[in-house]
Design an enzyme around this catalytic site. Structure first.
Site, short mmCIF file in Angstrom:
data_model
loop_
_atom_site.label_atom_id
_atom_site.label_comp_id
_atom_site.label_asym_id
_atom_site.label_seq_id
_atom_site.Cartn_x
_atom_site.Cartn_y
_atom_site.Cartn_z
N HIS A 33 -8.64 32.24 2.22
CA HIS A 33 -7.59 32.63 3.19
C HIS A 33 -6.79 31.42 3.66
O HIS A 33 -5.55 31.43 3.63
CB HIS A 33 -8.25 33.33 4.38
CG HIS A 33 -7.30 33.76 5.43
ND1 HIS A 33 -6.79 35.03 5.49
CD2 HIS A 33 -6.76 33.09 6.49
CE1 HIS A 33 -5.96 35.13 6.54
NE2 HIS A 33 -5.95 33.97 7.16
N GLU A 34 -7.51 30.38 4.06
CA GLU A 34 -6.83 29.19 4.57
C GLU A 34 -6.06 28.47 3.47
O GLU A 34 -5.01 27.86 3.73
CB GLU A 34 -7.85 28.24 5.20
CG GLU A 34 -8.55 28.81 6.43
CD GLU A 34 -7.56 29.14 7.54
OE1 GLU A 34 -6.60 28.36 7.76
OE2 GLU A 34 -7.73 30.19 8.18
N HIS A 59 -2.49 29.78 3.29
CA HIS A 59 -1.60 29.13 4.25
C HIS A 59 -1.24 27.72 3.77
O HIS A 59 -0.06 27.31 3.81
CB HIS A 59 -2.28 29.03 5.62
CG HIS A 59 -2.59 30.34 6.26
ND1 HIS A 59 -1.68 31.37 6.34
CD2 HIS A 59 -3.72 30.79 6.88
CE1 HIS A 59 -2.23 32.39 6.98
NE2 HIS A 59 -3.47 32.06 7.31
#
Length: 464
Positions: free
Chosen positions: A21-22, A25
């Site tokens: 997920h990170e 970003h």
């Protein structure tokens, strides 16, 4: 050993889902020229790392996920700490156009969703797509909900809960979420269609209420080969080894893995005579299931084979991956809808870190790598969807704030810094309350599981 495997699986599954997920970003921010001050594997104090360009790649003390700290983004300062002050304006996240900030924010959930699609897609390409048996009933468990409803061996389920020609996965999934709730079905028997009503029995699994039909599908004849044997388990003590082919259980010929699983579960209280084939020789072993460190009663071995699969190309593999994830979303949405409607308790639906740890241990010890990656896909999909909820501190809340900003900007109004901070504080409190609820829920399940296991023991044994 099973505890260590479960712990490592928990760290890997939860850590990978959050890091993926990170990374979404992070990579989009990098492509847009936005400074990433920190990319951390884990939370808490920095243990070690290296600096490459303007980014500190670090390993932190708590290995349960990670985070990326973007220059100029203080929305998660409560978790990530304050950022550097002297960052060039052109590298600050908060000074970028809204469309760029939107792309950075949405990239995290999208990366989770893509991961959930990629795992079954690659599995379908490398291993094949499981050949799902037709919904024909092979066996009805005595005293089960299916027997009470009038289902018989040989029946073919043509309609289940309003769905025509359902798959076994659909049947089992709907039943799982409907303990004690009547479900209409239609079976085909001797050329005639018979409408029936079946009420899944309420059973407790892992401290959660689930529905069970008591129907066993006809999987056909599939060789049953032992895969892994857990150290210290009844299977190992009996002499079972990887590669053994299971021929009979208490004199009954074995046709497929499901039959083995069912038989062991139905005869946990007594020794089971297992006939195997090893190096072209027939051997007989005796083993009895007992409670293992993960809390389940079993013999402690897994299968090296699964249901028959068929090799497929990229298009069919992609279709399989999409269908798999849509079914997960359907069942998740149905469960949450039942919670909102009051027909299902939140305790039986939501799980926190303890619940994820238990599921990770179960997946690793019973399903091996396949089970671990299957759970990773499930968790990654749910993490991606959950983060799209319009709650401050989540990506969905940040996207909603961008939309509100854009609407207010047309009227010449801007959100003040104080209001932004207040919104983030509300979101932070909401997340803390949610975490507190799921952790408390997990602890209550563990207490309930401990009490049930203690009550199930003989009184003389409990007194020792």
């Amino acid at each position: 050993m099973s505890f260590l495997i479960g712990a490592l699986a928990f760290i890997f599954i939860l850590g990978a889902a959050v890091i993926i997920h990170e990374f979404g970003h992070f990579i989009v921010a990098k492509l847009l020229g936005i400074r990433a001050e920190i990319f951390s594997f884990g939370f808490g104090p920095r243990l070690f790392g290296w600096r490459w360009g303007t980014t500190d790649y670090r390993v932190s003390a708590i290995p349960l996920g990670g985070y990326v700290k973007l220059g100029g983004d203080e929305s998660n300062a409560a978790l990530e700490g304050e950022g550097a002050a002297a960052i060039p304006p052109e590298e600050r996240f908060d000074l970028r156009p809204r469309w760029q900030r939107f792309l950075v924010i949405i990239a995290g959930p999208l990366m989770n969703i893509l991961t959930a699609l990629a795992i079954p897609f690659l599995a379908a390409l490398l291993i094949g797509v499981p050949v799902s048996p037709s919904p024909k009933v092979a066996r009805v468990i005595p005293g089960s909900a299916a027997e009470a409803a009038g289902v018989r061996p040989g029946d073919r389920i043509v309609t289940f809960n309003g769905k025509e020609n359902p798959t076994w996965e659909r049947i089992e999934g709907d039943a799982l979420l409907s303990p004690g709730q009547p479900i209409s079905i239609v079976v085909e028997r001797n050329g005639q269609r018979l409408p029936l009503v079946i009420t899944p029995a309420r059973v407790a699994r892992g401290g959660e209420a689930m529905g069970e039909l008591g129907i066993r599908p006809d999987y056909g004849e599939v060789p049953v080969i032992v895969g892994q044997v857990e150290p210290g388990s009844p299977a190992q003590e009996a002499g079972l080894r990887p590669g053994d082919r299971i021929l009979e259980l208490d004199g009954q010929p074995v046709r497929n893995e499901q039959q083995v699983v069912d038989y062991i579960q139905e005869h946990k209280s007594q020794p089971i005579r297992i006939a195997i084939e090893r190096d072209n020789q027939r051997l007989e072993l005796i083993a009895q299931a007992r409670r293992l460190p993960d809390g389940t009663e079993r013999l402690g071995f897994s299968f090296s084979s699964r249901l028959p699969t068929e090799r497929v190309g990229p298009i069919v593999a992609a279709s399989y991956a999409v269908r798999t994830n849509i079914e997960v979303l359907r069942l998740t949405g149905k469960a949450l809808g039942q919670v909102i409607a009051g027909s299902r308790s939140a305790r039986d639906t939501l799980a926190g870190p303890i619940g994820i740890a238990r599921a990770s241990s179960m997946a690793a010890n019973t399903g091996g790598l396949e089970g671990v990656f299957r759970l990773l896909a499930f968790l990654s999909l749910n993490l991606g969807i959950f983060n799209l909820l319009p709650i401050p501190m989540l990506d969905g809340g940040a996207i909603l704030l961008l939309i509100v900003e854009a609407l207010l900007a047309r009227a010449g109004v801007q959100l003040s810094l104080a209001l932004r901070e207040r919104i983030q504080q509300i979101g932070f409190v909401a997340i803390l309350l949610l975490m507190g609820f799921v952790i408390t829920n997990d602890l209550m399940k563990e207490v309930s599981r401990w009490r049930n296991s203690d009550d199930a023991r003989p009184a003389a044994e409990r007194a020792k």
